[in-house]
Design a protein around this motif. Structure first.
Motif, mmCIF file in Angstrom:
data_model
loop_
_atom_site.group_PDB
_atom_site.id
_atom_site.type_symbol
_atom_site.label_atom_id
_atom_site.label_comp_id
_atom_site.label_asym_id
_atom_site.label_seq_id
_atom_site.Cartn_x
_atom_site.Cartn_y
_atom_site.Cartn_z
ATOM 1 N N SER A 1 0.836 -1.197 0.000
ATOM 2 C CA SER A 1 0.000 0.000 0.000
ATOM 3 C C SER A 1 0.873 1.250 0.000
ATOM 4 O O SER A 1 1.823 1.356 0.789
ATOM 5 N N MET A 2 0.542 2.217 -0.877
ATOM 6 C CA MET A 2 1.283 3.466 -0.908
ATOM 7 C C MET A 2 1.136 4.220 0.409
ATOM 8 O O MET A 2 2.089 4.852 0.883
ATOM 9 N N VAL A 3 -0.033 4.147 1.028
ATOM 10 C CA VAL A 3 -0.270 4.851 2.297
ATOM 11 C C VAL A 3 0.632 4.272 3.385
ATOM 12 O O VAL A 3 1.258 5.001 4.164
ATOM 13 N N TRP A 4 0.702 2.943 3.466
ATOM 14 C CA TRP A 4 1.579 2.307 4.452
ATOM 15 C C TRP A 4 3.045 2.638 4.161
ATOM 16 O O TRP A 4 3.822 2.893 5.076
ATOM 17 N N PHE A 5 3.404 2.615 2.895
ATOM 18 C CA PHE A 5 4.777 2.950 2.506
ATOM 19 C C PHE A 5 5.119 4.371 2.941
ATOM 20 O O PHE A 5 6.189 4.623 3.502
ATOM 21 N N SER A 6 4.212 5.302 2.689
ATOM 22 C CA SER A 6 4.442 6.691 3.052
ATOM 23 C C SER A 6 4.638 6.830 4.555
ATOM 24 O O SER A 6 5.522 7.556 5.030
ATOM 25 N N SER A 7 3.831 6.119 5.332
ATOM 26 C CA SER A 7 3.940 6.168 6.784
ATOM 27 C C SER A 7 5.303 5.667 7.253
ATOM 28 O O SER A 7 5.956 6.290 8.099
ATOM 29 N N ALA A 8 5.747 4.545 6.696
ATOM 30 C CA ALA A 8 7.050 3.990 7.084
ATOM 31 C C ALA A 8 8.185 4.903 6.641
ATOM 32 O O ALA A 8 9.168 5.089 7.370
ATOM 33 N N LEU A 9 8.064 5.490 5.443
ATOM 34 C CA LEU A 9 9.111 6.365 4.925
ATOM 35 C C LEU A 9 9.251 7.620 5.786
ATOM 36 O O LEU A 9 10.370 8.058 6.091
ATOM 37 N N VAL A 10 8.137 8.200 6.166
ATOM 38 C CA VAL A 10 8.174 9.382 7.030
ATOM 39 C C VAL A 10 8.853 9.051 8.352
ATOM 40 O O VAL A 10 9.701 9.804 8.847
ATOM 41 N N LYS A 11 8.507 7.916 8.915
ATOM 42 C CA LYS A 11 9.091 7.514 10.196
ATOM 43 C C LYS A 11 10.598 7.298 10.076
ATOM 44 O O LYS A 11 11.361 7.622 10.988
ATOM 45 N N ALA A 12 11.038 6.781 8.916
ATOM 46 C CA ALA A 12 12.458 6.462 8.736
ATOM 47 C C ALA A 12 13.285 7.673 8.331
ATOM 48 O O ALA A 12 14.458 7.775 8.701
ATOM 49 N N CYS A 13 12.693 8.616 7.567
ATOM 50 C CA CYS A 13 13.512 9.665 6.943
ATOM 51 C C CYS A 13 12.999 11.094 7.113
ATOM 52 O O CYS A 13 13.778 12.049 6.952
ATOM 53 N N TYR A 14 11.712 11.283 7.380
ATOM 54 C CA TYR A 14 11.141 12.630 7.290
ATOM 55 C C TYR A 14 10.334 13.032 8.515
ATOM 56 O O TYR A 14 9.344 13.747 8.394
#
Length: 631
Positions: free
Chosen positions: A368-381
């Motif tokens: 899911s793009m939404v789940w991906f976005s959530s994980a990416l924000v937590k890791a990098c942003y």
């Protein structure tokens, strides 16, 4: 069943299938199904009934019309390249057979070799093609898992190749957790079976536990192969599949308990763990159709218990997998992506599964793009995302990164790819970050970044921070056209694909002309450009922000200042003929883009925050000033 009875029964099944399609309701929900299932599904129509039980038409409708045809073409190419003698020995040496394909080739000769419909060379090639097609359908989450060959072969024995592929898709993906690398769904269901076993057959369970023979040691093949040949013979298993596809996963547990109960006496007599394990692995070799009547009589009894136990064990398995257990995998990732410690890899894994731990664990990927976005924000942003509109979800920024990582086009992001991206964003070199930015801007994936790509990328970044701001189009065209003009003067245009500036002559019949004038200094170059288009006349003429103004009623504007240019426009006689110069549509290769990305950052500073981090120094030695004069 006598031939006359089978023919009559087949006719009833066909009538029920027609009724199901006409009323648009699942076949297994019709009340008549109970009596027909008791009578059995005739072999002549089994394939048609299974296709309805599995709802393969609904699965097909989710994909383009030529989806399977494309996969089949890929499979034929792989077969020709790796599996036939047509390829030259030198080419086969240069390109070794992929490991997953080698495993399929090993498994096929030992797959249902006694089934007549699968004996021919064509049938074996169809089976090979189905398994290759499924690998390419789902390479991230599943690929190929041993045992899938038996499931695919069972389906192929009663239907054609295309239908067998779609049926395999439905069977595998309705219990995807059996076949992914994590096998989380399998682990849960083995725990469920162990609980049911200990509850309904306590003496048998205690005996096996005493000998240290676990449920997992012999039921892995049961569940993955859906009992096909391990341990139930083909002919009996076809009847079991009738019930499994009709009534669902309860059958897996009912059959398992029935097998254990049937062999209770023999199991209790064995007191050697090795002997007991060998016995369990061949438990159903002498089974006949008695098991169908015994199991069918109990259908429905375990549904609530299975649901309760699954929920409980999902929590347990999820918690057990909150860290990576395979330390070889951790070390491999750490070395490949130059990560300093194992703990950092483990932390990234926790971040990866954090948006939806159980679903991501079961599928072994982020779907899911939404789940991906959530994980990416937590890791990098974590800090930067506070400046984003709508959490950045509506801008297209995260979607483009998701698509970039979705290398197989399956809508799934693997942990490997997630680690690759986060390492670059957090610790990558300037060149690695610039190359990532290039791939982000390369919207159409042609390994070139042109005007359309730049506009799309700048629009996404703008919407991340500004939403649907009213002046977004003006700003977007101004930045992109200015960059392309600057690129032409930077002495690097020869490095990109050939592109030339064009002159556009516009005749404006009335005032106001509807555009604003701006001056841009890029290094030593001074450009007089359109800075905004907000009037009807300019919009109808197709004028873009960022176009250079060359002539007004024949007078060249190269060496005049903005106030004089404004005066010329105000005093111009009508109709006024204005010559504009449009920027060359340079199509930058990766190296060109990387060398000049600092200029793009100067025009759109938020690129720095997204790809380079706020503290990354810029090596650009040019300065860009923008002055806007509204006319």
């Amino acid at each position: 069943m006598h031939e006359k009875s089978r023919t009559l029964n087949a006719s009833k099944w066909r009538g029920l299938i027609q009724k199901s399609k006409k009323e648009k309701i699942p076949l297994q929900t019709l009340p008549e199904i109970v009596e027909l299932m008791k009578a059995g599904i005739p072999p002549s129509i089994r394939g048609e009934v299974w296709k309805e039980f599995l709802a393969i038409d609904k699965q097909k409708a989710k994909h383009p019309e030529n989806y399977y045809k494309t996969l089949k073409s890929n499979a034929d190419y792989v077969i020709k390249k790796f599996c036939t003698g047509s390829s030259s020995s030198s080419s086969r040496t240069q390109t070794s057979t992929p490991e997953w394909l080698s495993q399929i080739q090993k498994d096929i000769p030992r797959t249902l070799h006694d089934v007549q419909s699968l004996e021919s060379k064509d049938a074996r090639e169809s089976l090979l093609r189905i398994l290759i097609c499924y690998y390419y359908r789902n390479p991230q989450a599943v690929g190929y898992c041993q045992g899938m060959n038996l499931v695919a072969a069972g389906l192929l024995s009663v239907m054609d190749e295309a239908d067998a592929f779609w049926s395999l898709v439905c069977v595998i993906e309705s219990r995807i957790g059996y076949y992914t690398k994590s096998m989380a769904g399998l682990l849960v269901d083995q725990c469920v079976l162990e609980s049911l076993f200990s509850y309904y057959l306590p003496d048998l369970y205690d005996h096996m536990k005493k000998l240290e023979v676990t449920i997992a040691s012999f039921t892995t093949s049961w569940f993955i192969c859906l009992f096909m040949e391990t341990p139930v013979p083909y002919k009996v298993c076809m009847g079991l599949w009738d019930y499994l596809f009709c009534y669902g996963d309860e059958m897996l547990f009912q059959v398992s308990l029935a097998l254990l109960k049937k062999k209770r006496k023999e199991i209790l007599e064995l007191n050697d763990s090795g002997m007991l394990l060998m016995f369990m692995l061949k438990l159903g070799a002498d089974l006949e159709r008695w098991i169908l009547s015994e199991v069918s009589a109990k259908l429905g009894e375990l549904i609530t218990s299975i649901s309760t136990l699954r929920r409980s064990n999902q929590i347990k398995v999820r918690d057990d997998h909150s860290t990576l257990k395979n330390m070889n995998q951790v070390e491999k990732l750490r070395k490949r992506y130059r990560i300093e410690t194992d703990d950092e890899v483990q932390e990234l894994w926790k971040t990866f599964i954090s948006p939806a731990p159980w679903s991501i664990l079961v599928q072994n990927c982020i779907p899911s793009m939404v789940w991906f976005s959530s994980a990416l924000v937590k890791a990098c942003y974590q800090e930067e995302s506070k400046n984003w509109r709508a959490s950045g979800l509506l801008s297209g920024f995260a979607l483009q990164l998701f698509n970039l990582l979705d290398v197989h086009g399956t809508g799934q992001i693997s942990f490997d790819n997630f680690v690759w991206l986060t390492r670059i964003l957090n610790h990558g070199s300037a060149r690695e970050r610039a190359k990532l930015a290039f791939r982000f801007f390369d919207y159409d994936g042609d390994r070139r970044v042109g005007k359309a790509d730049l506009l799309m990328g700048i629009k996404r970044i703008g919407r991340m921070y500004d939403g649907r701001a009213s002046d977004q189009r003006r700003r977007m065209f101004m930045l992109v056209n200015s960059f392309l003009f600057w690129y032409s003067t930077s002495g690097s245009s020869s490095a990109s694909e050939a592109a030339k500036e064009k002159t556009v002559v516009v005749e404006l019949p009335r005032k106001p002309f509807g555009f604003s004038i701006g001056e841009i200094n890029i290094g030593r170059a001074k450009l007089l450009e359109v800075s905004a288009v907000d009037g009807e006349e300019a919009q109808q003429a197709g004028i873009e922000p960022g176009w250079k103004i060359c002539k007004i009623n024949g007078r060249i504007t190269d060496n005049i200042e903005v106030p004089e240019l404004v005066k010329l426009c105000r005093e111009a006689t009508l109709p006024c003929e204005i010559s504009f110069q449009t920027p060359p549509d340079h199509r930058l290769r990766a190296d060109d883009f990387i060398k000049k990305i600092d200029a793009l950052i100067r025009l759109e500073p938020r690129l720095m925050n997204l790809f380079f981090g706020k503290n990354t120094p810029s090596k650009l030695c040019i300065y860009i000033y923008i002055y806007i004069y509204i006319y």
